[in-house]
Design an enzyme around this catalytic site. Structure first.
Site, mmCIF file in Angstrom:
data_model
loop_
_atom_site.group_PDB
_atom_site.id
_atom_site.type_symbol
_atom_site.label_atom_id
_atom_site.label_comp_id
_atom_site.label_asym_id
_atom_site.label_seq_id
_atom_site.Cartn_x
_atom_site.Cartn_y
_atom_site.Cartn_z
ATOM 1 N N LYS A 1 -4.523 4.644 0.083
ATOM 2 C CA LYS A 1 -3.692 3.342 0.610
ATOM 3 C C LYS A 1 -4.737 2.436 -0.161
ATOM 4 O O LYS A 1 -5.933 2.365 -0.338
ATOM 5 C CB LYS A 1 -4.086 3.264 2.002
ATOM 6 C CG LYS A 1 -2.996 4.145 2.682
ATOM 7 C CD LYS A 1 -3.137 3.954 4.150
ATOM 8 C CE LYS A 1 -1.738 4.020 5.122
ATOM 9 N NZ LYS A 1 -2.239 3.639 6.449
ATOM 10 N N GLY B 1 4.414 -0.496 1.341
ATOM 11 C CA GLY B 1 4.349 0.895 0.904
ATOM 12 C C GLY B 1 3.731 0.811 -0.379
ATOM 13 O O GLY B 1 3.666 1.919 -1.114
ATOM 14 N N ARG C 1 1.983 -12.232 10.925
ATOM 15 C CA ARG C 1 3.255 -12.901 10.559
ATOM 16 C C ARG C 1 4.116 -12.804 11.352
ATOM 17 O O ARG C 1 4.098 -11.412 12.517
ATOM 18 C CB ARG C 1 3.577 -12.863 9.456
ATOM 19 C CG ARG C 1 3.872 -11.467 8.702
ATOM 20 C CD ARG C 1 4.631 -11.301 7.459
ATOM 21 N NE ARG C 1 4.580 -9.795 7.251
ATOM 22 C CZ ARG C 1 5.066 -8.967 7.354
ATOM 23 N NH1 ARG C 1 6.101 -8.905 8.339
ATOM 24 N NH2 ARG C 1 4.764 -7.692 6.877
#
Ligand code: ADP
Length: 663
Positions: free
Chosen positions: A158, A165, A292
């Protein structure tokens, strides 16, 4: 409270924020790019300012331009929505320097939680669980490979700065690890300008469950329960709901407390989301924080009753959080689906163009957050989401029934959409049973497009024929019928006309009764299907009546095909078939049959793995294309030899361009 707020965003989220502002007596300032000159968010604002060219880098991402608009308009605060500048800490700093309130967390908390590695370490420091893996300092290939072997396969690579993604790779064996590592770094560098990666064990069949939090400047922090977002395509959510079908009150409380603890440790203020995954034993692990408002925030609004944008504005204006944890509970069930302009038959790539007709579902328990209306454009520059359909019901079953109805009522012509996929999910017994996990769509083979189209039902064929008939009547009304009726025939018993669809596969014959044009005797092929009357309603609506029975359809001609929407399915009935239609639409199709491999969309060639004359095997990756910040592979469709590679690394290509020619 603020008097004027600038919304540094576009589309549905800009409109959604404006609605709450209006309710609170706050004037709204919209900004727009060249591509959005006529966009709906621009029409709905109180004040509007042009900020630059269509690509986001030249408009919605330009910090200085947006701050200049804020100063000029006298806006006291900026709401960033999601995407664009919403998680950009430099923007938060710039707002502060300009004396304008950023509606969100501090730059410091955003920086901290924006690094997945830092957020993971913070989570561990407060004793909350994280996915086992490696999030250490070293970025050295040999160290990472050794760590990967320690963690064990399958695992995930990652990007620390990741989102959407991007920069994420699943690796199932040691052999391709280094190649996947290079790919993940390239993707992360292109998307975020930061190639730092970390490793995580791949949790099998996990559920994605996230907790909404709200915190004020005075240290008050609460959570608003969970949203389950397990139904994903390419690690991107498409269905979200609250409550999660499997959370127990005890687990909900435990996850909620963990989320609050992490947020407090980060010194977080305003609305935020802690994302977790749940393994099959219902153990949860922190994944990351989104600093957010989330796309899926409406499901929380519907089940808790709180307006999250209102809370964001109150907190940003310095008010104390007026909700206590004890006042938060979930009532009923809400589900959101994201309706995208994408083409299921071409790997769900964005389907851009004009939405000629958009009929929003409505009625009890239905909310639609959309950014467009009929005849608005879905452009290539931004996210191709058309709308969010959010339904509420007293329980999950009722909500699912509403979801099905809403999807069946939603009519979109002009671009291809994922509505059929969403409908297939809503009607799937495993979804209805709450058996959701992130591999749901693959497990149930819901992403493979139906080979060929389902045979159109009689009603769809009749609707198409009646639509053509009604157009012909409108056209002919003022003219001499004998010149304009074209292929009409006047027979002894009245007017008759035959339409053929699908390369003559279906013949629909309509014959007027007694020379009148309000009742038609119908035959499909040679089969009599009764007498039909029809009415053309608003937009594309056509009502067919068979005696007392009514069938509701929507019909529109797009190029040479008649599109018929019936019960949520769109049937595309080809009329004339000009031989080159496909080639014009998907440039290169003709070459495809000559073994030419084309770019699925416009992008940049990042890797060419073969050379002219090379022997390749079926499924071998030949070229890697980067488009919309994601990597796409061009693979050999069969064993063979490469005749020619048309582009080199770094070349910019158009969608449909022939990249590799096979012998
Ligand atoms: P992004 O920020 O790029 O969206 P996330 O870390 O939020 O990435 O993960 C997105 C999705 O990827 C998750 O919802 C989940 O489906 C999947 N995922 C992430 N980490 C894991 C993991 N360790 N094991 C299994 N699936 C994972």
């Amino acid at each position: 409270m603020f008097k004027k707020v600038l919304i540094a965003n576009r589309g549905e989220i800009a409109i959604r924020i404006m609605r709450t502002c209006r309710e609170m007596g706050i004037r709204t300032v919209a900004v727009y790019s060249e591509a959005d000159r006529y966009a709906r968010h621009v029409r709905e604002a109180d004040e509007v300012y042009f900020i630059g060219a269509a690509p986001a880098a030249h408009s919605y991402l330009r910090i200085e331009t947006i701050l200049a608009v804020a100063r000029k308009s006298g806006a006291e605060a900026i709401h960033p929505g999601y995407g664009f500048l919403s998680e950009n800490a430099a923007f938060v700093d710039a707002c502060e320097q300009a004396g304008i309130v950023f509606i969100g967390p501090s730059a410091e908390a955003m920086r901290l939680m924006g690094s997945k590695i830092a957020a993971k370490r913070l989570t561990q420091s407060v004793g909350a669980p994280t996915v086992p893996g490696y999030a250490g300092e070293s970025q050295d290939n040999t160290v990472l490979l050794k760590e990967a072997e320690r963690i064990g396969f399958p695992l995930l690579i990652k990007a620390s700065a990741g989102g959407g993604g991007k920069g994420m790779r699943e690796v199932h064996q040691p052999a391709p690890f280094l190649e996947q590592l290079a790919g993940a770094r390239r993707e992360a560098q292109a998307a975020f300008g930061d190639e730092t990666v970390f490793l995580e064990k791949l949790i099998i069949r996990p559920r994605h469950v996230e907790i909404q939090i709200l915190g004020d400047r005075y240290g008050n922090m609460i959570h608003l329960c969970e949203r389950e977002c397990s139904i994903q395509r390419r690690h991107q959510k498409i269905v979200e709901e609250s409550p999660s079908p499997i959370l127990t009150p005890a687990l909900r409380a435990e996850m909620g407390e963990a989320a609050v603890r992490i947020a407090q440790a980060a010194g977080y203020v305003n609305a935020g989301t802690m994302e977790f995954i749940l393994d099959s034993d219902k153990r949860f692990y922190f994944l990351e924080m989104n600093t957010r408002l989330q796309v899926e925030h409406p499901v929380t609004e519907l089940v808790t009753g709180f307006d999250l944008v209102r809370q964001q504005l109150l907190i940003a204006a310095g008010e104390k959080l007026a909700i206590t944890q004890a006042q938060v509970s979930q009532r009923g069930h809400a589900i959101e689906v994201r309706i995208y302009a994408e083409d299921p038959e071409h790997a769900f790539l964005p389907s851009t163009g004009t939405v000629s007709t958009f009929v929003e579902p409505e009625g009890p328990g239905v909310r639609v957050d959309s950014g467009i209306e009929s005849s608005d454009e879905i452009s290539q520059y931004y996210d191709p989401m058309i709308a969010k359909l959010i339904v509420y019901g007293e329980n999950r079953q009722a909500a699912i029934a509403r979801l099905q109805r809403g999807l069946e009522q939603c009519i979109i012509f002009g671009v291809k959409t994922n509505i059929a996929l969403l409908h297939a999910i809503a009607t799937h017994p495993a979804f209805q049973g709450g058996l959701t996990h992130t591999g749901f769509l693959d497990e149930h083979h819901l992403l493979t497009p139906e080979t060929g189209q389902a045979a159109p039902p009689d009603a769809a064929l009749l609707a198409a024929a009646c639509y053509e008939l009604s157009n012909r009547q409108i056209q002919s009304a003022t003219d001499n019928p004998w010149q304009n009726l074209g292929p009409w025939r006047m027979t002894g018993e009245g007017y008759a006309f035959t339409y053929t669809y699908h390369e003559q596969a279906y013949r629909v014959a309509l014959r007027s009764q007694n020379g009148q044009q309000d009742m038609w005797e119908c035959k499909i092929d040679a089969r009599a299907v009764g007498n039909v009357a029809y009415k053309h309603g608003k937009q594309s609506f056509i009502l067919l009546t068979f005696g007392p029975m009514q069938v509701h359809t929507n019909v529109q001609q797009i190029q040479s095909a008649i599109h018929v929407n019936l019960n949520g399915h769109t049937y595309i009935l080809g009329r004339r078939q000009p031989p080159d239609v496909d080639i014009a639409t998907y440039g290169g199709n003709r070459l495809n049959t000559q073994k030419a491999l084309t770019a699925p969309m416009a992008g940049t060639i990042v890797k060419v793995q073969i050379h002219d004359g090379e022997e390749v095997a079926a499924q071998q990756v030949l070229v890697i294309l980067s488009a919309m910040k994601m990597e796409h592979t061009i693979t050999a469709t069969h064993d063979g030899r490469v005749r020619r590679v048309h582009y080199q690394e770094g070349a910019v290509v158009k969608g449909g361009a022939v990249i590799v020619e096979m012998e």
